[in-house]
Scaffold this motif. Sequence first.
Motif, mmCIF file in Angstrom:
data_model
loop_
_atom_site.group_PDB
_atom_site.id
_atom_site.type_symbol
_atom_site.label_atom_id
_atom_site.label_comp_id
_atom_site.label_asym_id
_atom_site.label_seq_id
_atom_site.Cartn_x
_atom_site.Cartn_y
_atom_site.Cartn_z
ATOM 1 N N SER B 18 0.841 -1.185 0.000
ATOM 2 C CA SER B 18 0.000 0.000 0.000
ATOM 3 C C SER B 18 0.882 1.241 0.000
ATOM 4 C CB SER B 18 -0.926 0.013 1.209
ATOM 5 O OG SER B 18 -0.165 0.029 2.393
ATOM 6 N N THR B 20 0.557 5.935 -0.185
ATOM 7 C CA THR B 20 -0.216 7.166 -0.329
ATOM 8 C C THR B 20 0.522 8.131 -1.239
ATOM 9 O OG1 THR B 20 -1.194 6.940 1.869
ATOM 10 C CG2 THR B 20 -1.240 9.128 0.862
ATOM 11 N N GLN B 22 0.855 11.884 -2.369
ATOM 12 C CA GLN B 22 0.528 13.165 -1.760
ATOM 13 C C GLN B 22 0.293 14.232 -2.819
ATOM 14 O OE1 GLN B 22 -0.025 13.394 1.387
ATOM 15 N NE2 GLN B 22 0.948 11.526 2.160
ATOM 16 N N TYR B 64 -8.836 2.491 -4.922
ATOM 17 C CA TYR B 64 -8.289 3.748 -4.413
ATOM 18 C C TYR B 64 -9.201 4.330 -3.330
ATOM 19 C CZ TYR B 64 -6.015 3.513 -9.013
ATOM 20 O OH TYR B 64 -5.335 3.102 -10.124
ATOM 21 N N VAL B 66 -9.591 8.277 -1.029
ATOM 22 C CA VAL B 66 -9.101 9.638 -0.850
ATOM 23 C C VAL B 66 -9.680 10.224 0.422
ATOM 24 C CG1 VAL B 66 -8.772 10.152 -3.314
ATOM 25 C CG2 VAL B 66 -11.005 10.586 -2.217
ATOM 26 N N PRO B 75 -4.722 13.641 -0.518
ATOM 27 C CA PRO B 75 -3.932 12.422 -0.729
ATOM 28 C C PRO B 75 -4.752 11.303 -1.353
ATOM 29 C CG PRO B 75 -4.506 12.677 1.591
ATOM 30 C CD PRO B 75 -4.982 13.917 0.904
ATOM 31 N N ARG B 77 -4.881 7.152 -1.726
ATOM 32 C CA ARG B 77 -4.394 5.937 -1.076
ATOM 33 C C ARG B 77 -4.651 4.717 -1.950
ATOM 34 N NH1 ARG B 77 -1.042 4.241 3.047
ATOM 35 N NH2 ARG B 77 -1.822 2.305 3.973
ATOM 36 N N GLU B 79 -4.554 0.729 -1.444
ATOM 37 C CA GLU B 79 -4.490 -0.193 -0.316
ATOM 38 C C GLU B 79 -3.793 -1.505 -0.674
ATOM 39 O OE1 GLU B 79 -5.011 0.302 2.669
ATOM 40 O OE2 GLU B 79 -6.180 2.131 2.731
#
Lengths: 112, 114
Positions: B18, B20, B22, B64, B66, B75, B77, B79
């Motif tokens: 996973s 993130t 930015q 996804y 957010v 951001p 994400r 997973e």
Amino acid sequence: GDSVTQMEGPVTLSEEAFLTINCTYTATGYPSLFWYVQYPGEGLQLLLKATKADDKGSNKGFEATYRKETTSFHLEKGSVQVSDSAVYFCALSDNTGNQFYFGTGTSLTVIP
Amino acid sequence: NAGVTQTPKFRILKIGQSMTLQCTQDMNHNYMYWYRQDPGMGLKLIYYSVGAGITDKGEVPNGYNVSRSTTEDFPLRLELAAPSQTSVYFCASNLLAPGYNEQFFGPGTRLTVL
């Protein structure tokens, strides 16, 4: 729904040649229309825009006119340079302004 | 103004990991977006936000997530990374106001999932 269709690429031109990249759109209401340019390895940058019918957007020698009767926004430049080599995206934003629709992009290569 | 900034520029993930991505903008824009661009393709909208605390799905949201806790940050994400998520990710923002509706883009994050 709203959509944008633009000319398939890639396009290869000699320096100083005339450029046209076709773009047509489908939208309800009165969208705003844009051309974005993406240079290799970079994000998209706004090239020009038009917000209502018959408006002409222009920048760096590029022009496009918002034609409501033909639902088109074709990009033109009279004399391309090597530095114009990039991918060009046609886009529209709907009436609300919170949704943008992009074409698939047209890759342009200008050779000396 | 720095405009729209994204980190990292490049990342390689293994399947199932996973991460993130930015995105920050300093233009006080209310709208922010995440797009993915696959090779030779246009942009596909993943998620967007019309203001802090409000997010909505775009065309390709699966895989996804957010959040938008501040006006500046949005951001994205991933997973459980999958090879199908190999792409270039662009964050964008705009101010919804008369005459100011063009989007401003970040430089992109190139993600490879192996």
